[in-house]
Design an enzyme around this catalytic site. Structure first.
Site, PDB file in Angstrom:
ATOM      1  N   GLU A 208       0.878  -1.176   0.000  1.00  0.00           N
ATOM      2  CA  GLU A 208       0.000   0.000   0.000  1.00  0.00           C
ATOM      3  C   GLU A 208       0.906   1.213   0.000  1.00  0.00           C
ATOM      4  O   GLU A 208       1.470   1.574   1.030  1.00  0.00           O
ATOM      5  CB  GLU A 208      -0.895  -0.018   1.258  1.00  0.00           C
ATOM      6  CG  GLU A 208      -1.917  -1.143   1.294  1.00  0.00           C
ATOM      7  CD  GLU A 208      -3.094  -0.880   0.374  1.00  0.00           C
ATOM      8  OE1 GLU A 208      -3.325   0.282  -0.020  1.00  0.00           O
ATOM      9  OE2 GLU A 208      -3.792  -1.856   0.027  1.00  0.00           O
ATOM     10  N   CYS A 242      -2.087   9.528   2.583  1.00  0.00           N
ATOM     11  CA  CYS A 242      -1.635   8.949   1.321  1.00  0.00           C
ATOM     12  C   CYS A 242      -2.563   9.313   0.156  1.00  0.00           C
ATOM     13  O   CYS A 242      -2.115   9.382  -0.980  1.00  0.00           O
ATOM     14  CB  CYS A 242      -1.529   7.433   1.451  1.00  0.00           C
ATOM     15  SG  CYS A 242      -3.048   6.699   2.057  1.00  0.00           S
TER      16      CYS A 242
HETATM   17  P1  NAD Z   1       8.206   4.798   4.925  1.00  0.00           P
HETATM   18  O1  NAD Z   1       8.188   3.968   3.690  1.00  0.00           O
HETATM   19  O2  NAD Z   1       9.377   5.684   5.162  1.00  0.00           O
HETATM   20  O3  NAD Z   1       8.090   3.873   6.222  1.00  0.00           O
HETATM   21  C1  NAD Z   1       7.128   2.839   6.341  1.00  0.00           C
HETATM   22  C2  NAD Z   1       7.675   1.756   7.223  1.00  0.00           C
HETATM   23  O4  NAD Z   1       8.852   1.223   6.612  1.00  0.00           O
HETATM   24  C3  NAD Z   1       8.074   2.191   8.633  1.00  0.00           C
HETATM   25  O5  NAD Z   1       7.615   1.220   9.564  1.00  0.00           O
HETATM   26  C4  NAD Z   1       9.596   2.240   8.592  1.00  0.00           C
HETATM   27  O6  NAD Z   1      10.162   1.853   9.821  1.00  0.00           O
HETATM   28  C5  NAD Z   1       9.940   1.231   7.525  1.00  0.00           C
HETATM   29  N1  NAD Z   1      11.187   1.548   6.793  1.00  0.00           N
HETATM   30  C6  NAD Z   1      11.685   2.772   6.490  1.00  0.00           C
HETATM   31  N2  NAD Z   1      12.831   2.662   5.788  1.00  0.00           N
HETATM   32  C7  NAD Z   1      13.062   1.324   5.629  1.00  0.00           C
HETATM   33  C8  NAD Z   1      14.081   0.562   4.973  1.00  0.00           C
HETATM   34  N3  NAD Z   1      15.086   1.145   4.320  1.00  0.00           N
HETATM   35  N4  NAD Z   1      13.985  -0.782   5.009  1.00  0.00           N
HETATM   36  C9  NAD Z   1      12.977  -1.392   5.626  1.00  0.00           C
HETATM   37  N5  NAD Z   1      11.979  -0.717   6.266  1.00  0.00           N
HETATM   38  C10 NAD Z   1      12.017   0.622   6.268  1.00  0.00           C
HETATM   39  O7  NAD Z   1       6.856   5.605   4.887  1.00  0.00           O
HETATM   40  P2  NAD Z   1       6.337   6.692   5.905  1.00  0.00           P
HETATM   41  O8  NAD Z   1       7.181   7.922   5.805  1.00  0.00           O
HETATM   42  O9  NAD Z   1       6.146   6.084   7.250  1.00  0.00           O
HETATM   43  O10 NAD Z   1       4.878   7.002   5.301  1.00  0.00           O
HETATM   44  C11 NAD Z   1       4.695   7.872   4.227  1.00  0.00           C
HETATM   45  C12 NAD Z   1       4.489   7.148   2.913  1.00  0.00           C
HETATM   46  O11 NAD Z   1       3.561   6.112   3.067  1.00  0.00           O
HETATM   47  C13 NAD Z   1       3.915   8.050   1.833  1.00  0.00           C
HETATM   48  O12 NAD Z   1       4.511   7.740   0.600  1.00  0.00           O
HETATM   49  C14 NAD Z   1       2.447   7.676   1.804  1.00  0.00           C
HETATM   50  O13 NAD Z   1       1.784   7.963   0.611  1.00  0.00           O
HETATM   51  C15 NAD Z   1       2.514   6.211   2.099  1.00  0.00           C
HETATM   52  N6  NAD Z   1       1.261   5.751   2.675  1.00  0.00           N
HETATM   53  C16 NAD Z   1       0.470   4.909   1.964  1.00  0.00           C
HETATM   54  C17 NAD Z   1      -0.742   4.506   2.495  1.00  0.00           C
HETATM   55  C18 NAD Z   1      -1.672   3.570   1.758  1.00  0.00           C
HETATM   56  O14 NAD Z   1      -2.593   3.073   2.383  1.00  0.00           O
HETATM   57  N7  NAD Z   1      -1.465   3.312   0.473  1.00  0.00           N
HETATM   58  C19 NAD Z   1      -1.127   4.935   3.740  1.00  0.00           C
HETATM   59  C20 NAD Z   1      -0.288   5.783   4.439  1.00  0.00           C
HETATM   60  C21 NAD Z   1       0.917   6.182   3.899  1.00  0.00           C
END
Ligand code: NAD
Length: 453
Positions: A208, A242
């Protein structure tokens, strides 16, 4: 610890206990009760992490989760039933059915922006489909992460459901394990990391993700309502949603009236300029990034900020350049760039410049215009004359396409996402039609040719 919990979950899953209807229903009930018992804690955590008001906390996180649990409780028995499928001629007199089974030990990775909702929403699906789960909330919402640890450990033993706290290091360790399903919500960048890890074990997954969701306002739209509903989508959660409208494409003839109405919508949301109910920006990094974007284009309204609170005023910015920083990345904040267009077809070309968005919004009273956009643009989901509200229905699956995600969930679709559907054929033993057996003959081939064409 991760290794240990993973192994005990695998062992527990293998006992088969999570599979019965009564076990799943009890677990859903326990989750609901523990959330209700800890509501105050969740309000406090969301206020601490994001300055989220009680109202938004209930509307977008707690209430929506309670409602999803109730929906699963109401329908689970039916969803678990095997589904009869019509047999083909060659299978007669046998019968066919599809039967859902849980995947097994699942991993759920959640982001920080709706830290309760996006952790528990997939978890409900994992539970109702009969899996065990390891849940990894985001380290950027630490108070909520702690609250989730308390709630989940009160509701469930760790060999069934457990919360793993931490950041990239813990995620990397988790992603090395041989899970039976991975459900990830977050950025497209980390989505690729997850997909790569899943590929190593051939683990099925849902991604997602996010992206730039366009909003179009044409010259037939009700401008007052469009402005209010776009402003709603852009200020809720401080624009850190998002599916927030990311950029606005507006017909040049209604630009001025839209600006007037957008200003008046914001004034009505924040009487006496009291912005205390608005969610602030999650981290210094995101705050600096958003502040930097304020210099990108001519500010029409808003533009103020408060370093101490990490607060950014809802801002409308004129934008013409598709390759400017505001248009290069997902904004994820209360800044709305606005571009005017002459022909609706121009909007399609602009939208095609970007990867496929998670959401698309069109405000119009013309069915022709609405159809033109819907038929020519690809997106995860859409609203006509609204923003964000397509998420408010558990009967409407939610997910992206292409760069905005793979797979979908909510309601029944969550159950399906966390279930593997086995296709099963039951042959009759009363009759044995010889057509498929050797020795092959021209006569039988003629019959087969009549059956298979
Ligand atoms: P992110 O991808 O930075 O982090 C998400 C998760 O991944 C966190 O738990 C984090 O600890 C982990 N993570 C971060 N870097 C990592 C790595 N290198 N390796 C493994 N895991 C890692 O996202 P965010 O900043 O928490 O959220 C914002 C993003 O999420 C935006 O792009 C937004 O559009 C998207 N989002 C999508 C939805 C949806 O339902 N489609 C909902 C909310 C947010």
């Amino acid at each position: 610890m991760i290794e240990n919990i993973f192994n005990t979950q695998r062992k527990f899953y293998n006992t088969g206990k999570t599979k019965s209807y009564s076990f799943r229903m009890k677990a859903l009930g326990r989750l609901k009760k523990t959330i209700l018992d800890n509501q105050e804690l969740l309000y406090q955590a969301l206020a601490l992490d994001l300055n989220k008001s009680k109202y938004e906390a209930y509307l977008c996180e707690i209430g929506i989760i309670l409602d999803e649990i109730s929906f699963h409780q109401r329908h689970l028995r039916r969803w678990m039933r095997r589904q009869a499928v019509r047999p083909s001629m060659g299978q007669l007199p046998g019968s066919c059915f599809r039967s859902p089974e849980p995947y097994g030990v699942t991993l759920i990775i959640a982001p920080w922006n709706y830290p309760v909702n996006l952790s528990l929403m997939p978890l409900i699906g994992a539970i109702s489909a009969g899996n065990t789960a390891m849940l990894k909330p985001s380290e950027y919402a630490p108070a909520t992460s702690k609250a989730l640890v308390k709630i989940i450990s009160e509701a469930f033993p760790p060999y069934y459901i457990s919360v793993i706290e931490g950041g990239v290091k813990e995620n990397s360790l988790l992603l090395k394990k041989d899970f039976d399903y991975i459900f990830f919500t977050g950025s497209p960048y980390v989505g690729k990391v997850v997909m790569e890890a899943a590929a190593k074990n051939l683990t099925p997954f849902t991604l997602e993700l996010g992206g730039k969701s366009p909003v179009i306002v044409d010259n037939t739209a009700n401008i007052k309502l469009a402005a209010r509903r776009i402003a709603f989508g852009k200020v809720i959660n401080g624009g850190q949603t998002c599916v927030a409208p990311d950029y606005l494409l507006i017909h040049e003839s209604v630009r001025e009236s839209f600006i007037r109405e957008y200003r008046s919508a914001l004034e009505s949301f924040f009487p006496r300029k009291d912005m205390s109910q608005m969610v602030t920006i999650i981290s210094d990094r995101h705050y600096k990034r958003l502040k930097g974007l304020l210099t990108d284009g001519h500010i029409i309204l808003g533009g103020q900020y408060d370093d101490q609170r990490r607060f950014i005023m809802p801002t409308l910015i004129d934008q013409e350049n598709l390759s400017s920083p505001l248009m290069r990345e997902e904004i994820f904040g209360p800044i709305l760039p606005m571009m005017t267009y002459e022909k609706l077809e121009d909007c399609i070309s602009i939208i095609e410049e970007f990867p496929k968005p998670l959401a698309l919004y069109i405000f119009s009273e013309s069915n022709r215009s609405i159809d033109l956009i819907l038929n020519n643009c690809s997106f995860g989901g859409a609203c006509i004359n609204d923003t964000i509200m397509h998420l408010a229905n558990p009967r409407l699956p939610f997910g992206g396409v292409g760069a905005s995600g793979i797979g979908s969930y909510h309601g029944k679709r969550s159950f399906e996402t966390f279930s593997h559907y086995r296709s099963i054929f039951r042959q009759s033993t009363r009759l044995d039609i010889p057509l498929r057996y050797m020795p092959y003959s021209d006569k039988n081939l003629k019959i087969i040719k009549k059956l298979l064409r």
